[in-house]
Write a protein that holds these residues in place. Structure first.
Motif, short mmCIF file in Angstrom:
data_model
loop_
_atom_site.label_atom_id
_atom_site.label_comp_id
_atom_site.label_asym_id
_atom_site.label_seq_id
_atom_site.Cartn_x
_atom_site.Cartn_y
_atom_site.Cartn_z
N MET A 1 0.83 -1.19 0.00
CA MET A 1 0.00 0.00 0.00
C MET A 1 0.87 1.25 0.00
SD MET A 1 -3.24 0.83 0.19
CE MET A 1 -4.42 1.87 0.93
N GLU A 2 1.90 1.27 0.83
CA GLU A 2 2.80 2.43 0.90
C GLU A 2 3.53 2.64 -0.43
OE1 GLU A 2 4.35 5.81 2.43
OE2 GLU A 2 2.89 4.52 3.40
N LYS A 3 3.93 1.55 -1.07
CA LYS A 3 4.60 1.66 -2.36
C LYS A 3 3.66 2.24 -3.41
CE LYS A 3 7.25 -0.91 -5.74
NZ LYS A 3 7.76 -2.18 -6.16
N GLU A 4 2.38 1.79 -3.42
CA GLU A 4 1.39 2.33 -4.36
C GLU A 4 1.20 3.82 -4.14
OE1 GLU A 4 -2.29 0.20 -4.31
OE2 GLU A 4 -1.27 -1.73 -4.44
N ARG A 5 1.16 4.26 -2.88
CA ARG A 5 0.97 5.67 -2.57
C ARG A 5 2.15 6.49 -3.09
NH1 ARG A 5 -0.36 5.93 3.03
NH2 ARG A 5 -2.43 5.32 2.35
N LYS A 6 3.38 5.98 -2.90
CA LYS A 6 4.56 6.70 -3.39
C LYS A 6 4.54 6.79 -4.92
CE LYS A 6 7.75 5.71 0.37
NZ LYS A 6 8.97 5.02 0.78
N VAL A 7 4.20 5.70 -5.57
CA VAL A 7 4.13 5.70 -7.02
C VAL A 7 3.08 6.70 -7.48
CG1 VAL A 7 3.53 4.31 -9.04
CG2 VAL A 7 4.98 3.34 -7.27
N SER A 8 1.93 6.72 -6.80
CA SER A 8 0.86 7.63 -7.16
C SER A 8 1.31 9.09 -7.01
CB SER A 8 -0.37 7.35 -6.29
OG SER A 8 -1.40 8.25 -6.60
N TRP A 9 1.97 9.41 -5.89
CA TRP A 9 2.45 10.79 -5.70
C TRP A 9 3.59 11.12 -6.65
CZ3 TRP A 9 0.25 14.85 -3.82
CH2 TRP A 9 -0.80 14.69 -2.93
N LYS A 10 4.44 10.14 -6.96
CA LYS A 10 5.51 10.37 -7.93
C LYS A 10 4.92 10.71 -9.30
CE LYS A 10 9.60 8.25 -9.94
NZ LYS A 10 10.44 7.06 -10.02
N ARG A 11 3.93 9.94 -9.72
CA ARG A 11 3.27 10.21 -10.99
C ARG A 11 2.54 11.55 -10.93
NH1 ARG A 11 -0.45 6.36 -14.80
NH2 ARG A 11 1.58 5.58 -15.37
N PHE A 16 2.04 17.38 -12.24
CA PHE A 16 2.15 18.80 -11.89
C PHE A 16 3.19 19.50 -12.76
CE2 PHE A 16 4.34 22.26 -9.78
CZ PHE A 16 3.28 23.11 -9.50
N ARG A 17 4.37 18.90 -12.87
CA ARG A 17 5.45 19.51 -13.63
C ARG A 17 5.05 19.72 -15.09
NH1 ARG A 17 9.00 17.26 -16.72
NH2 ARG A 17 8.69 15.17 -15.92
N VAL A 18 4.48 18.69 -15.69
CA VAL A 18 4.09 18.79 -17.10
C VAL A 18 2.93 19.76 -17.28
CG1 VAL A 18 3.19 17.51 -19.07
CG2 VAL A 18 4.99 16.51 -17.68
N ILE A 79 -5.19 9.80 -14.42
CA ILE A 79 -3.74 9.53 -14.42
C ILE A 79 -3.23 9.12 -13.04
CG2 ILE A 79 -1.48 10.65 -14.71
CD1 ILE A 79 -2.82 10.08 -17.33
N GLY A 80 -3.73 9.77 -11.97
CA GLY A 80 -3.13 9.52 -10.66
C GLY A 80 -4.05 9.63 -9.47
N GLY A 81 -5.34 9.41 -9.64
CA GLY A 81 -6.26 9.45 -8.51
C GLY A 81 -6.36 10.86 -7.91
N ILE A 82 -6.64 10.92 -6.63
CA ILE A 82 -6.79 12.21 -5.95
C ILE A 82 -5.50 13.02 -5.99
CG2 ILE A 82 -7.32 13.35 -3.74
CD1 ILE A 82 -9.77 12.16 -5.22
N PRO A 83 -4.33 12.42 -5.74
CA PRO A 83 -3.09 13.21 -5.88
C PRO A 83 -2.93 13.76 -7.31
CG PRO A 83 -2.63 11.16 -4.73
CD PRO A 83 -4.04 11.06 -5.23
N GLY A 84 -3.36 13.00 -8.28
CA GLY A 84 -3.30 13.47 -9.67
C GLY A 84 -4.20 14.66 -9.90
N VAL A 85 -5.39 14.64 -9.29
CA VAL A 85 -6.32 15.78 -9.41
C VAL A 85 -5.67 17.03 -8.84
CG1 VAL A 85 -8.51 16.74 -8.59
CG2 VAL A 85 -8.41 14.38 -9.36
N ILE A 86 -5.16 16.92 -7.63
CA ILE A 86 -4.56 18.08 -6.95
C ILE A 86 -3.41 18.65 -7.78
CG2 ILE A 86 -3.25 18.79 -4.91
CD1 ILE A 86 -4.92 16.60 -3.38
N CYS A 87 -2.52 17.79 -8.22
CA CYS A 87 -1.35 18.25 -8.97
C CYS A 87 -1.72 18.76 -10.36
CB CYS A 87 -0.31 17.14 -9.05
SG CYS A 87 0.46 16.81 -7.45
N SER A 88 -2.68 18.13 -11.00
CA SER A 88 -3.10 18.57 -12.33
C SER A 88 -3.71 19.97 -12.28
CB SER A 88 -4.10 17.57 -12.91
OG SER A 88 -4.50 17.95 -14.20
#
Length: 189
Positions: A1-11, A16-18, A79-88
């Protein structure tokens, strides 16, 4: 679960950058940004399909609010769930906010500047082919058969010749798709 969360935030941070880059260097509004999303996330990274992007644009465009923000929310989630929404959303909105702060500070000097007015004419003219190019790339997923061409032609004519609001044209397209494609699927037509 922790690994999935890191991958999600990394993506999500990549999103965000793009999106920040896209928001900062793409002029001309939501449709011009779509072309950049195609390049960055479909062609370059292969994070979604062309069909997914067309679906997101269709839903985002038909909802109330600013099209590109609606698309950013849906896109980020895909692309990345809730973290993806925030960053997008933060990525696409931040450049506009920064530029508006700068422009607001010197608006009185810019609003009457003949060179700024001439430059904006060039920007507006250059954006049209970018929007057209994005539309042509999406045609393969929107025009899968004659019904797609028919709905497109009817919607185009309604846009040009009637005062109908876009939401009614989109709803008419939904109804036409359900009626025409539903009839063929059920063997009626």
């Amino acid at each position: 679960m922790e690994k999935e969360r890191k991958v999600s935030w990394k993506r999500a941070l990549t999103v965000f950058r793009v999106m920040f880059k896209v928001g900062f260097f793409t002029w001309g509004g939501g449709w011009a940004i779509i072309a950049q999303l195609q390049k960055e996330f479909i062609e370059k990274r292969n994070w979604m399909s062309q069909e997914d992007l067309v679906d997101i644009i269709s839903v985002g465009r038909s909802m109330p609010g600013i099209m590109i923000m609606n698309v950013s929310v849906l896109f980020g989630y895909q692309i990345g769930g809730i973290p993806g929404v925030i960053c997008s959303v933060l990525g696409i909105a931040s450049p506009s906010i920064l530029v508006l702060i700068l422009v607001t500070g010197c608006y009185t000097q810019l609003k009457d500047n003949i060179y700024v007015a001439k430059a904006l004419v060039g920007v507006r003219a250059a954006v049209i082919p970018i929007i057209g190019g994005a539309a042509l790339k999406m045609r393969k997923t929107a025009w899968v058969d004659k019904i797609g061409y028919l709905i497109t032609a009817a919607a185009f004519l309604l846009c040009l010749l009637t005062p109908l609001h876009n939401i009614f044209i989109v709803l008419a397209g939904v109804a036409a798709g359900l009626i025409l494609k539903g009839g063929k699927r059920n063997g009626i037509s």
